[in-house]
Design a protein around this motif. Structure first.
Motif, PDB file in Angstrom:
ATOM      1  N   CYS A 111       5.618  -5.508   6.010  1.00 41.77           N
ATOM      2  CA  CYS A 111       4.893  -5.516   4.744  1.00 41.77           C
ATOM      3  C   CYS A 111       3.704  -4.572   4.856  1.00 41.77           C
ATOM      4  N   ALA A 112       3.634  -3.614   3.971  1.00 42.27           N
ATOM      5  CA  ALA A 112       2.461  -2.743   3.932  1.00 42.27           C
ATOM      6  C   ALA A 112       1.308  -3.499   3.299  1.00 42.27           C
ATOM      7  N   LEU A 113       0.108  -3.157   3.691  1.00 45.18           N
ATOM      8  CA  LEU A 113      -1.055  -3.757   3.050  1.00 45.18           C
ATOM      9  C   LEU A 113      -1.152  -3.227   1.614  1.00 45.18           C
ATOM     10  N   PRO A 114      -1.762  -4.008   0.724  1.00 44.27           N
ATOM     11  CA  PRO A 114      -1.916  -3.535  -0.659  1.00 44.27           C
ATOM     12  C   PRO A 114      -2.538  -2.137  -0.720  1.00 44.27           C
ATOM     13  N   ASN A 115      -2.017  -1.338  -1.634  1.00 40.97           N
ATOM     14  CA  ASN A 115      -2.448   0.045  -1.879  1.00 40.97           C
ATOM     15  C   ASN A 115      -1.880   1.040  -0.869  1.00 40.97           C
ATOM     16  N   ASP A 116      -1.113   0.564   0.137  1.00 42.78           N
ATOM     17  CA  ASP A 116      -0.387   1.455   1.035  1.00 42.78           C
ATOM     18  C   ASP A 116       1.083   1.499   0.603  1.00 42.78           C
ATOM     19  N   ILE A 117       1.765   2.588   0.952  1.00 42.17           N
ATOM     20  CA  ILE A 117       3.167   2.761   0.574  1.00 42.17           C
ATOM     21  C   ILE A 117       3.996   3.013   1.824  1.00 42.17           C
ATOM     22  N   ILE A 118       5.171   2.407   1.906  1.00 40.19           N
ATOM     23  CA  ILE A 118       6.143   2.719   2.945  1.00 40.19           C
ATOM     24  C   ILE A 118       7.434   3.179   2.275  1.00 40.19           C
ATOM     25  N   TYR A 119       8.229   3.971   3.013  1.00 44.82           N
ATOM     26  CA  TYR A 119       9.452   4.540   2.462  1.00 44.82           C
ATOM     27  C   TYR A 119      10.630   4.264   3.391  1.00 44.82           C
ATOM     28  N   ASP A 120      11.817   4.192   2.795  1.00 41.81           N
ATOM     29  CA  ASP A 120      13.037   4.165   3.598  1.00 41.81           C
ATOM     30  C   ASP A 120      13.082   5.415   4.475  1.00 41.81           C
ATOM     31  N   GLY A 121      13.463   5.239   5.736  1.00 45.72           N
ATOM     32  CA  GLY A 121      13.644   6.372   6.631  1.00 45.72           C
ATOM     33  C   GLY A 121      12.432   6.724   7.466  1.00 45.72           C
ATOM     34  N   GLN A 122      11.295   6.061   7.235  1.00 47.06           N
ATOM     35  CA  GLN A 122      10.132   6.332   8.080  1.00 47.06           C
ATOM     36  C   GLN A 122      10.290   5.645   9.434  1.00 47.06           C
ATOM     37  N   ILE A 123       9.650   6.234  10.464  1.00 50.35           N
ATOM     38  CA  ILE A 123       9.711   5.689  11.817  1.00 50.35           C
ATOM     39  C   ILE A 123       8.391   5.005  12.150  1.00 50.35           C
ATOM     40  N   VAL A 124       8.498   3.751  12.601  1.00 49.78           N
ATOM     41  CA  VAL A 124       7.334   2.970  13.009  1.00 49.78           C
ATOM     42  C   VAL A 124       7.276   2.945  14.534  1.00 49.78           C
ATOM     43  N   GLU A 125       6.143   3.341  15.090  1.00 54.94           N
ATOM     44  CA  GLU A 125       5.922   3.238  16.536  1.00 54.94           C
ATOM     45  C   GLU A 125       5.037   2.024  16.785  1.00 54.94           C
ATOM     46  N   TRP A 126       5.575   1.070  17.543  1.00 60.55           N
ATOM     47  CA  TRP A 126       4.880  -0.199  17.753  1.00 60.55           C
ATOM     48  C   TRP A 126       5.372  -0.839  19.054  1.00 60.55           C
ATOM     49  N   GLU A 127       4.433  -1.304  19.878  1.00 63.07           N
ATOM     50  CA  GLU A 127       4.752  -1.972  21.138  1.00 63.07           C
ATOM     51  C   GLU A 127       5.690  -1.126  22.009  1.00 63.07           C
ATOM     52  N   LYS A 128       5.367   0.168  22.130  1.00 62.00           N
ATOM     53  CA  LYS A 128       6.126   1.100  22.967  1.00 62.00           C
ATOM     54  C   LYS A 128       7.602   1.185  22.568  1.00 62.00           C
ATOM     55  N   SER A 129       7.873   1.013  21.291  1.00 55.22           N
ATOM     56  CA  SER A 129       9.243   1.135  20.795  1.00 55.22           C
ATOM     57  C   SER A 129       9.202   1.766  19.408  1.00 55.22           C
ATOM     58  N   HIS A 130      10.370   2.179  18.947  1.00 53.04           N
ATOM     59  CA  HIS A 130      10.486   2.860  17.653  1.00 53.04           C
ATOM     60  C   HIS A 130      11.370   2.026  16.735  1.00 53.04           C
ATOM     61  N   TRP A 131      10.993   1.981  15.463  1.00 50.78           N
ATOM     62  CA  TRP A 131      11.696   1.179  14.467  1.00 50.78           C
ATOM     63  C   TRP A 131      11.916   2.020  13.213  1.00 50.78           C
ATOM     64  N   LEU A 132      13.101   1.878  12.613  1.00 48.71           N
ATOM     65  CA  LEU A 132      13.447   2.623  11.397  1.00 48.71           C
ATOM     66  C   LEU A 132      13.303   1.711  10.179  1.00 48.71           C
ATOM     67  N   ILE A 133      12.529   2.164   9.171  1.00 46.46           N
ATOM     68  CA  ILE A 133      12.327   1.382   7.953  1.00 46.46           C
ATOM     69  C   ILE A 133      13.504   1.589   7.002  1.00 46.46           C
ATOM     70  N   SER A 134      13.978   0.486   6.428  1.00 50.29           N
ATOM     71  CA  SER A 134      15.027   0.560   5.409  1.00 50.29           C
ATOM     72  C   SER A 134      14.831  -0.574   4.407  1.00 50.29           C
ATOM     73  N   ASP A 135      15.627  -0.554   3.338  1.00 52.55           N
ATOM     74  CA  ASP A 135      15.648  -1.635   2.337  1.00 52.55           C
ATOM     75  C   ASP A 135      14.260  -1.935   1.779  1.00 52.55           C
TER      76      ASP A 135
END
Length: 334
Positions: free
Chosen positions: A69-93
């Motif tokens: 969940c993005a914080l209010p007033n922030d935007i996320i998109y399908d296909g963006q890559i999240v780097e977190w806890e030394k791993s990579h995650w792909l955003i979808s849906d």
């Protein structure tokens, strides 16, 4: 001193969060979420496409799939890559009902796909793979291949959108004996909802293929590797001229490459052209080369195995005091 109008003060306070009840309710919700999330262990500081962001990540029953969940007033998109806890995650849906905040799904990436673009630059993209279903052994002409496909989910961008059928990749946890794959399907519909096609999830299907000890670089994990070079088609006192792009169509007609020589003042002069065409041994039988002196003509057979490969054309004169070279790529006729 002017007295404060109570009604003006009331309107200022009331309308500061919006002019309508709906706007005020939405803005109150946003402020409440931001305030409460500060104390929540689910609020994480991450990188989204290399930009620092605070988000809320909620775990579910699958350790490798979570809700973001993005914080209010922030935007996320399908296909963006999240780097977190030394791993990579792909955003979808991503839910486009974003009056208060954007919400989506993140899948943990387990593959760093690597290849070369047309300029020889090594490209790598984090992605995740769906189950590889192996149905046994399939008899091939020269090698037994396990019959199983991989479906990969990648971010849509200027590099991934250039991937085409028959592109080969190396995928394995070991570099000494990696498994080769070939792209057999590209899905540009299911994961792309952006009408401008700037964001989305690009889905490709890979099938196990044969390795090439001559073309594949196991150390870099790049299939069909070629050493990037500067364009030397215009060389020292000579040049290789041709129409269109430096490509030959597999199954097409002869393509002509012409030698041009210059004196020290840049004027064209007549010289004997000495040609050399470098083709890897296993592909030589698929090429026809006609040397006509100042022109060399090359034709490639309609063979899938040579599509995507490159040949090198070298030019010099009999005195060997000038040189030029050109890398020519074999492409599909359609």
């Amino acid at each position: 001193m002017r007295a404060i109008n109570k009604f003006d003060l009331y309107n200022r306070v009331t309308l500061s969060d919006g002019t309508t009840p709906k706007e005020r309710m939405i803005n109150h919700c946003k402020k409440n979420i931001i305030y409460k999330s500060r104390r929540s262990p689910s609020r994480k500081s991450v990188l989204i496409d290399s930009e620092q962001k605070d988000v809320v990540i909620v775990s579910g029953s699958n350790n490798h799939v979570k809700t973001i969940c993005a914080l209010p007033n922030d935007i996320i998109y399908d296909g963006q890559i999240v780097e977190w806890e030394k791993s990579h995650w792909l955003i979808s849906d991503v839910d486009i009902e974003s009056s208060v905040y954007y919400k989506g799904v993140i899948h943990q990436c387990n593959i760093n796909l690597r290849w070369q673009n047309k300029d020889g630059e090594i490209i790598s993209r984090w992605c995740y793979a769906e189950t590889n279903t192996a149905d046994g052994i399939k008899e091939g002409n020269t090698l037994n291949l396990t019959d199983g496909n991989l479906t990969l989910h990648l971010p849509l961008d200027n590099e991934t959108r250039q991937l085409r059928l028959d592109r080969r990749f190396l995928l394995d946890i070991e570099k000494d004996n990696p498994t080769a794959y070939k792209l057999i399907n590209r899905n540009v519909v299911s994961g792309i909802y952006d009408e401008n096609h700037e964001h989305g999830v690009y889905i490709i299907t890979l099938q196990k293929s044969e390795r090439s000890h001559d073309r594949d670089n196991y150390e870099l994990m790049i299939a069909d590797y070629f050493k990037p070079t500067e364009d030397k088609s215009v060389g020292i006192n000579c040049a290789i001229k041709f129409d269109g792009s430096p490509t030959i169509k597999a199954g097409g007609y002869y393509k002509s490459f012409n030698a041009v020589f210059y004196d020290k003042d840049g004027s064209e002069i007549s010289q004997e052209a000495i040609w050399n065409v470098a083709v890897i041994d296993e592909h030589k039988k698929y090429f026809s080369i006609v040397n006509e002196g100042s022109t060399i003509k090359i034709k490639a057979d309609n063979n899938e195995g040579i599509i995507g490969s490159k040949i090198k054309i070298e030019l010099c004169n009999s005195a060997q005091n000038c040189s030029a070279e050109l890398y020519v790529k074999v492409v599909a006729i359609l």
